[in-house]
Design a protein around this motif. Structure first.
Motif, PDB file in Angstrom:
ATOM      1  N   VAL A  88     -14.130  20.505 -35.018  1.00 12.87           N
ATOM      2  CA  VAL A  88     -15.069  20.402 -33.900  1.00 12.87           C
ATOM      3  C   VAL A  88     -15.739  21.762 -33.712  1.00 12.87           C
ATOM      4  O   VAL A  88     -15.079  22.768 -33.486  1.00 12.87           O
ATOM      5  CB  VAL A  88     -14.344  19.971 -32.599  1.00 12.87           C
ATOM      6  CG1 VAL A  88     -15.312  19.963 -31.426  1.00 12.87           C
ATOM      7  CG2 VAL A  88     -13.695  18.621 -32.772  1.00 12.87           C
ATOM      8  N   GLY A 146     -21.470  16.183 -38.330  1.00 13.07           N
ATOM      9  CA  GLY A 146     -20.100  16.521 -37.956  1.00 13.07           C
ATOM     10  C   GLY A 146     -19.864  16.278 -36.484  1.00 13.07           C
ATOM     11  O   GLY A 146     -20.675  15.650 -35.792  1.00 13.07           O
ATOM     12  N   THR A 147     -18.762  16.810 -36.001  1.00 14.05           N
ATOM     13  CA  THR A 147     -18.381  16.637 -34.601  1.00 14.05           C
ATOM     14  C   THR A 147     -18.606  17.951 -33.866  1.00 14.05           C
ATOM     15  O   THR A 147     -18.153  19.005 -34.312  1.00 14.05           O
ATOM     16  CB  THR A 147     -16.920  16.179 -34.494  1.00 14.05           C
ATOM     17  OG1 THR A 147     -16.784  14.953 -35.224  1.00 14.05           O
ATOM     18  CG2 THR A 147     -16.519  15.934 -33.050  1.00 14.05           C
ATOM     19  N   TYR A 148     -19.285  17.844 -32.736  1.00 20.64           N
ATOM     20  CA  TYR A 148     -19.670  19.019 -31.963  1.00 20.64           C
ATOM     21  C   TYR A 148     -19.358  18.843 -30.484  1.00 20.64           C
ATOM     22  O   TYR A 148     -19.357  17.735 -29.957  1.00 20.64           O
ATOM     23  CB  TYR A 148     -21.183  19.277 -32.105  1.00 20.64           C
ATOM     24  CG  TYR A 148     -21.581  19.659 -33.500  1.00 20.64           C
ATOM     25  CD1 TYR A 148     -21.633  20.997 -33.873  1.00 20.64           C
ATOM     26  CD2 TYR A 148     -21.892  18.686 -34.445  1.00 20.64           C
ATOM     27  CE1 TYR A 148     -21.986  21.353 -35.173  1.00 20.64           C
ATOM     28  CE2 TYR A 148     -22.244  19.042 -35.742  1.00 20.64           C
ATOM     29  CZ  TYR A 148     -22.284  20.368 -36.093  1.00 20.64           C
ATOM     30  OH  TYR A 148     -22.627  20.725 -37.370  1.00 20.64           O
ATOM     31  N   THR A 176     -21.238  10.893 -24.659  1.00 21.53           N
ATOM     32  CA  THR A 176     -20.217  11.915 -24.898  1.00 21.53           C
ATOM     33  C   THR A 176     -20.828  13.314 -24.892  1.00 21.53           C
ATOM     34  O   THR A 176     -20.107  14.301 -24.733  1.00 21.53           O
ATOM     35  CB  THR A 176     -19.493  11.688 -26.237  1.00 21.53           C
ATOM     36  OG1 THR A 176     -20.458  11.628 -27.293  1.00 21.53           O
ATOM     37  CG2 THR A 176     -18.653  10.413 -26.203  1.00 21.53           C
ATOM     38  N   LYS A 184     -17.871  16.430 -24.099  1.00 25.56           N
ATOM     39  CA  LYS A 184     -16.769  15.921 -24.904  1.00 25.56           C
ATOM     40  C   LYS A 184     -17.191  16.053 -26.368  1.00 25.56           C
ATOM     41  O   LYS A 184     -18.380  16.194 -26.664  1.00 25.56           O
ATOM     42  CB  LYS A 184     -16.509  14.457 -24.561  1.00 25.56           C
ATOM     43  CG  LYS A 184     -15.999  14.261 -23.147  1.00 25.56           C
ATOM     44  CD  LYS A 184     -15.780  12.803 -22.849  1.00 25.56           C
ATOM     45  CE  LYS A 184     -15.271  12.647 -21.420  1.00 25.56           C
ATOM     46  NZ  LYS A 184     -15.147  11.245 -21.040  1.00 25.56           N
ATOM     47  N   PRO A 185     -16.242  16.003 -27.294  1.00 27.30           N
ATOM     48  CA  PRO A 185     -16.637  16.026 -28.708  1.00 27.30           C
ATOM     49  C   PRO A 185     -17.570  14.854 -29.021  1.00 27.30           C
ATOM     50  O   PRO A 185     -17.338  13.725 -28.602  1.00 27.30           O
ATOM     51  CB  PRO A 185     -15.305  15.884 -29.451  1.00 27.30           C
ATOM     52  CG  PRO A 185     -14.293  16.419 -28.485  1.00 27.30           C
ATOM     53  CD  PRO A 185     -14.793  16.007 -27.127  1.00 27.30           C
ATOM     54  N   THR A 186     -18.631  15.149 -29.731  1.00 23.59           N
ATOM     55  CA  THR A 186     -19.664  14.168 -30.057  1.00 23.59           C
ATOM     56  C   THR A 186     -19.916  14.208 -31.558  1.00 23.59           C
ATOM     57  O   THR A 186     -20.251  15.257 -32.097  1.00 23.59           O
ATOM     58  CB  THR A 186     -20.965  14.498 -29.292  1.00 23.59           C
ATOM     59  OG1 THR A 186     -20.674  14.512 -27.891  1.00 23.59           O
ATOM     60  CG2 THR A 186     -22.058  13.497 -29.584  1.00 23.59           C
ATOM     61  N   THR A 187     -19.754  13.068 -32.206  1.00 28.22           N
ATOM     62  CA  THR A 187     -19.985  12.996 -33.643  1.00 28.22           C
ATOM     63  C   THR A 187     -21.449  12.696 -33.902  1.00 28.22           C
ATOM     64  O   THR A 187     -21.991  11.722 -33.378  1.00 28.22           O
ATOM     65  CB  THR A 187     -19.081  11.924 -34.286  1.00 28.22           C
ATOM     66  OG1 THR A 187     -17.716  12.277 -34.020  1.00 28.22           O
ATOM     67  CG2 THR A 187     -19.295  11.861 -35.790  1.00 28.22           C
ATOM     68  N   SER A 191     -24.457  12.081 -36.724  1.00 32.24           N
ATOM     69  CA  SER A 191     -24.784  11.734 -38.106  1.00 32.24           C
ATOM     70  C   SER A 191     -26.195  12.233 -38.408  1.00 32.24           C
ATOM     71  O   SER A 191     -26.936  12.636 -37.510  1.00 32.24           O
ATOM     72  CB  SER A 191     -24.667  10.226 -38.322  1.00 32.24           C
ATOM     73  OG  SER A 191     -25.441   9.531 -37.381  1.00 32.24           O
TER      74      SER A 191
END
Length: 134
Positions: free
Chosen positions: A34, A56-58, A91, A107-110, A112
């Motif tokens: 993250v 990725g997840t940010y 998120t 919150k972690p946000t994926t 694409s």
């Protein structure tokens, strides 16, 4: 009998230790996966108009730099109607309004590959700030 009990205690203890170590390693790997995208708001604008990142997840970290009221953060896929909350990537919302001279995270946000727009609904900012995910 005492030797059998001692061996069982050692064996069970070893299993718990290995499981705990595995969990800690997985947690560390998740933490590293993250990343943070830091964005700053001043009166009426984001200081970063365009950001490019890899998929990725940010976590979004939104800073309120001198705006004399709370600010927020909205992220929407480019081309979708930004006025409809169902199009917001929820998120990515900050977990609490961002007070003057402070910051909050999402919150972690994926994310694409694609393009996204971001804006603040509380601190009228342009709605053409762009996040490009490659």
């Amino acid at each position: 009998m005492k030797k059998v009990i001692a061996i069982l205690v050692l064996a069970v203890g070893s299993v718990f230790t290995v499981n705990a170590q595995d969990k800690m390693m997985k947690d560390k790997m998740v933490d590293k996966a993250v990343k943070t995208i830091a964005l700053e708001q001043t009166e009426g604008e984001f200081t970063q108009k365009q950001v490019t990142v890899s998929a990725g997840t940010y976590v979004f970290e939104i800073a309120n730099n001198g705006v004399d009221h709370n600010v927020g953060f909205v992220l929407v896929e480019k081309g979708k109607d930004i006025s409809k909350p169902e199009n917001h990537i929820q998120t990515a919302y900050v977990t609490a309004p961002v007070g003057t001279n402070s910051s909050q995270t999402s919150k972690p946000t994926t994310l694409s590959k694609g393009e996204y727009v971001y804006f603040c609904p509380l601190n009228p900012t342009a709605t053409d700030n762009t996040l490009i995910v490659k």
